[in-house]
Design a protein around this motif. Sequence first.
Motif, PDB file in Angstrom:
ATOM      1  N   VAL A   1       0.836  -1.204   0.000  1.00 31.56           N
ATOM      2  CA  VAL A   1       0.000   0.000   0.000  1.00 31.56           C
ATOM      3  C   VAL A   1       0.870   1.253   0.000  1.00 31.56           C
ATOM      4  O   VAL A   1       0.639   2.188  -0.778  1.00 31.56           O
ATOM      5  N   VAL A   2       1.884   1.272   0.860  1.00 29.39           N
ATOM      6  CA  VAL A   2       2.772   2.433   0.937  1.00 29.39           C
ATOM      7  C   VAL A   2       3.571   2.584  -0.354  1.00 29.39           C
ATOM      8  O   VAL A   2       3.806   3.705  -0.828  1.00 29.39           O
ATOM      9  N   ARG A   3       3.984   1.460  -0.950  1.00 25.12           N
ATOM     10  CA  ARG A   3       4.747   1.539  -2.209  1.00 25.12           C
ATOM     11  C   ARG A   3       3.905   2.166  -3.311  1.00 25.12           C
ATOM     12  O   ARG A   3       4.380   3.033  -4.057  1.00 25.12           O
ATOM     13  N   ARG A   4       2.653   1.733  -3.414  1.00 27.98           N
ATOM     14  CA  ARG A   4       1.781   2.294  -4.443  1.00 27.98           C
ATOM     15  C   ARG A   4       1.513   3.773  -4.195  1.00 27.98           C
ATOM     16  O   ARG A   4       1.439   4.568  -5.139  1.00 27.98           O
ATOM     17  N   TYR A   5       1.366   4.136  -2.925  1.00 25.91           N
ATOM     18  CA  TYR A   5       1.156   5.543  -2.599  1.00 25.91           C
ATOM     19  C   TYR A   5       2.388   6.363  -2.976  1.00 25.91           C
ATOM     20  O   TYR A   5       2.275   7.476  -3.504  1.00 25.91           O
ATOM     21  N   GLY A   6       3.565   5.807  -2.729  1.00 26.71           N
ATOM     22  CA  GLY A   6       4.800   6.495  -3.108  1.00 26.71           C
ATOM     23  C   GLY A   6       4.924   6.679  -4.608  1.00 26.71           C
ATOM     24  O   GLY A   6       5.379   7.725  -5.087  1.00 26.71           O
ATOM     25  N   VAL A   7       4.517   5.652  -5.371  1.00 25.90           N
ATOM     26  CA  VAL A   7       4.541   5.763  -6.838  1.00 25.90           C
ATOM     27  C   VAL A   7       3.606   6.870  -7.304  1.00 25.90           C
ATOM     28  O   VAL A   7       3.938   7.657  -8.205  1.00 25.90           O
ATOM     29  N   ARG A   8       2.421   6.951  -6.686  1.00 24.65           N
ATOM     30  CA  ARG A   8       1.471   8.004  -7.055  1.00 24.65           C
ATOM     31  C   ARG A   8       2.026   9.381  -6.730  1.00 24.65           C
ATOM     32  O   ARG A   8       1.853  10.331  -7.513  1.00 24.65           O
ATOM     33  N   LEU A   9       2.711   9.526  -5.603  1.00 22.19           N
ATOM     34  CA  LEU A   9       3.332  10.806  -5.272  1.00 22.19           C
ATOM     35  C   LEU A   9       4.373  11.197  -6.310  1.00 22.19           C
ATOM     36  O   LEU A   9       4.461  12.365  -6.718  1.00 22.19           O
ATOM     37  N   GLU A  10       5.180  10.214  -6.739  1.00 19.72           N
ATOM     38  CA  GLU A  10       6.192  10.493  -7.762  1.00 19.72           C
ATOM     39  C   GLU A  10       5.548  10.898  -9.081  1.00 19.72           C
ATOM     40  O   GLU A  10       6.018  11.816  -9.769  1.00 19.72           O
ATOM     41  N   GLN A  11       4.475  10.209  -9.439  1.00 19.08           N
ATOM     42  CA  GLN A  11       3.779  10.550 -10.683  1.00 19.08           C
ATOM     43  C   GLN A  11       3.206  11.959 -10.637  1.00 19.08           C
ATOM     44  O   GLN A  11       3.304  12.720 -11.609  1.00 19.08           O
ATOM     45  N   HIS A  12       2.623  12.332  -9.493  1.00 18.37           N
ATOM     46  CA  HIS A  12       2.086  13.686  -9.349  1.00 18.37           C
ATOM     47  C   HIS A  12       3.212  14.728  -9.403  1.00 18.37           C
ATOM     48  O   HIS A  12       3.046  15.806  -9.987  1.00 18.37           O
ATOM     49  N   ALA A  13       4.360  14.406  -8.796  1.00 15.54           N
ATOM     50  CA  ALA A  13       5.488  15.335  -8.815  1.00 15.54           C
ATOM     51  C   ALA A  13       6.007  15.539 -10.235  1.00 15.54           C
ATOM     52  O   ALA A  13       6.319  16.664 -10.645  1.00 15.54           O
ATOM     53  N   VAL A  14       6.103  14.437 -10.990  1.00 16.03           N
ATOM     54  CA  VAL A  14       6.553  14.544 -12.387  1.00 16.03           C
ATOM     55  C   VAL A  14       5.558  15.353 -13.212  1.00 16.03           C
ATOM     56  O   VAL A  14       5.940  16.199 -14.029  1.00 16.03           O
ATOM     57  N   ALA A  15       4.261  15.108 -12.978  1.00 14.57           N
ATOM     58  CA  ALA A  15       3.229  15.845 -13.719  1.00 14.57           C
ATOM     59  C   ALA A  15       3.305  17.337 -13.422  1.00 14.57           C
ATOM     60  O   ALA A  15       3.179  18.175 -14.334  1.00 14.57           O
ATOM     61  N   ARG A  16       3.530  17.685 -12.152  1.00 10.37           N
ATOM     62  CA  ARG A  16       3.644  19.102 -11.797  1.00 10.37           C
ATOM     63  C   ARG A  16       4.870  19.735 -12.443  1.00 10.37           C
ATOM     64  O   ARG A  16       4.826  20.883 -12.900  1.00 10.37           O
ATOM     65  N   ALA A  17       5.990  18.970 -12.469  1.00  8.73           N
ATOM     66  CA  ALA A  17       7.207  19.491 -13.084  1.00  8.73           C
ATOM     67  C   ALA A  17       7.018  19.711 -14.582  1.00  8.73           C
ATOM     68  O   ALA A  17       7.464  20.723 -15.142  1.00  8.73           O
ATOM     69  N   LEU A  18       6.351  18.779 -15.248  1.00  7.67           N
ATOM     70  CA  LEU A  18       6.099  18.932 -16.686  1.00  7.67           C
ATOM     71  C   LEU A  18       5.179  20.118 -16.962  1.00  7.67           C
ATOM     72  O   LEU A  18       5.386  20.875 -17.925  1.00  7.67           O
ATOM     73  N   GLU A  19       4.166  20.292 -16.124  1.00  6.66           N
ATOM     74  CA  GLU A  19       3.246  21.424 -16.298  1.00  6.66           C
ATOM     75  C   GLU A  19       3.979  22.752 -16.088  1.00  6.66           C
ATOM     76  O   GLU A  19       3.731  23.726 -16.828  1.00  6.66           O
ATOM     77  N   ALA A  20       4.888  22.776 -15.115  1.00  5.78           N
ATOM     78  CA  ALA A  20       5.668  23.994 -14.897  1.00  5.78           C
ATOM     79  C   ALA A  20       6.561  24.309 -16.083  1.00  5.78           C
ATOM     80  O   ALA A  20       6.717  25.454 -16.488  1.00  5.78           O
ATOM     81  N   ASP A  21       7.147  23.255 -16.715  1.00  9.52           N
ATOM     82  CA  ASP A  21       7.993  23.461 -17.888  1.00  9.52           C
ATOM     83  C   ASP A  21       7.161  23.993 -19.054  1.00  9.52           C
ATOM     84  O   ASP A  21       7.622  24.866 -19.824  1.00  9.52           O
ATOM     85  N   ARG A  22       5.942  23.481 -19.216  1.00  9.26           N
ATOM     86  CA  ARG A  22       5.087  23.951 -20.307  1.00  9.26           C
ATOM     87  C   ARG A  22       4.736  25.421 -20.131  1.00  9.26           C
ATOM     88  O   ARG A  22       4.743  26.209 -21.088  1.00  9.26           O
ATOM     89  N   GLN A  23       4.422  25.800 -18.890  1.00 16.63           N
ATOM     90  CA  GLN A  23       4.067  27.183 -18.639  1.00 16.63           C
ATOM     91  C   GLN A  23       5.258  28.124 -18.887  1.00 16.63           C
ATOM     92  O   GLN A  23       5.092  29.227 -19.422  1.00 16.63           O
ATOM     93  N   GLU A  24       6.477  27.661 -18.523  1.00 15.33           N
ATOM     94  CA  GLU A  24       7.654  28.478 -18.818  1.00 15.33           C
ATOM     95  C   GLU A  24       7.903  28.611 -20.297  1.00 15.33           C
ATOM     96  O   GLU A  24       8.303  29.662 -20.804  1.00 15.33           O
ATOM     97  N   ALA A  25       7.662  27.495 -21.049  1.00 13.07           N
ATOM     98  CA  ALA A  25       7.852  27.533 -22.493  1.00 13.07           C
ATOM     99  C   ALA A  25       6.878  28.490 -23.164  1.00 13.07           C
ATOM    100  O   ALA A  25       7.218  29.208 -24.113  1.00 13.07           O
ATOM    101  N   ARG A  26       5.649  28.511 -22.654  1.00  9.04           N
ATOM    102  CA  ARG A  26       4.630  29.420 -23.232  1.00  9.04           C
ATOM    103  C   ARG A  26       4.965  30.881 -22.946  1.00  9.04           C
ATOM    104  O   ARG A  26       4.722  31.773 -23.755  1.00  9.04           O
ATOM    105  N   ALA A  27       5.526  31.091 -21.721  1.00  5.75           N
ATOM    106  CA  ALA A  27       5.869  32.466 -21.349  1.00  5.75           C
ATOM    107  C   ALA A  27       7.061  32.960 -22.183  1.00  5.75           C
ATOM    108  O   ALA A  27       7.158  34.142 -22.483  1.00  5.75           O
TER     109      ALA A  27
END
Length: 365
Positions: free
Chosen positions: A339-365
């Motif tokens: 359970v904890v491993r799966r939760y950790g994977v989800r946290l990593e996925q959310h972190a990667v998604a946030r990082a990619l979204e931040a890169d897109r916003q910088e590229a647009r700016a």
Amino acid sequence: MKGPRLVKLGLGLAAPVLALLLAFLITSLVLVVAGDPVGEVWSTILGVPEERNIANILNNATVLYLSGLAVAVGFRMNLFNIGVDGQYRVAAFVAAVVAGEAWLPGAANTVLAILAAMLAGAAWAGIAGVLRARRGVSEVISTIMLNFIATGLVAYFLRRVAVREEGSNDIGTKEIPEGSRIPGFSIGDGPTEVYGFIFLAALAGFVYWFVLNRTRFGFDLRATGRSTTAAVASGISVTKMTVVAMLISGAVAGLVGLPLLFGDSYSYGSTFQSGLGFAGIAIALLGRNHPIGIAIGALLFAYLDEQSNPLQILVGVSPDIVAITQGVIVLTVVISYEVVRRYGVRLEQHAVARALEADRQEARA
């Protein structure tokens, strides 16, 4: 850097804590169904132990710690060594015979017996290692069979070399000379001494950590355990690592019975404590194969065992309830880690998604 480390540390602690909470709840439910007083049972088990009980807890934990280390070595290589019970029986018998013969004086005799025990344990575990590496035989099946064979062999040879005590049906090997015993130490005014072997157990834990985390061999072993394909691509001999891992696991298992042998019984006989190997599996799982985690798990199991003794007298509840708790811990710890491993994977996925979204916003700016 501190954020990810704290998250990783928190996830690492969350799994065993969750497992213990679940075990507590399930055991309480069993007590309710059985009609036993839940509050009185837990107040007795979770009470502060006396000085003599503390010594017993430390002694039992020393044995369980070595058992957990032996299993953990195999786990790091993705090997399930459940033959610790047979390996320590063979090793303890060999050590008792060697020490009882007193071929060397004093401490030298002790060192010789310890080395003989480690070699015997390694050799017995090595059989399963060779079968796995050369013939693909599951180490689970082979170690189970070797446990039964070890019990029969030790019983057979014990009858051949045993010395029978006068007026008793108990048989055992020659007693270890007093100069070759490992002296213990007292805690407060308690009558029970703590095994001096506890320091050697701590040393074994340090060596385990150092070899696995600070040497090339340890890296190769961990890499092979995680991915045999990647290990082969890196030039690591999987066959060699499998055999060596089982040899090391067996050598550590050879130490399991020695705290009792050199600190209490001083001979191996029909009354020598049995069943010391299987609890190491649960303890290694609970401690996540880390020497400190294994030590905490060993202390917890030893604490539960010791505190369960007065249950029958004080509360009228069978001390077997602790065995249920320990068994539940084995089940819940596996579930909790997943359970904890799966939760950790989800946290990593959310972190990667946030990082990619931040890169897109910088590229647009």
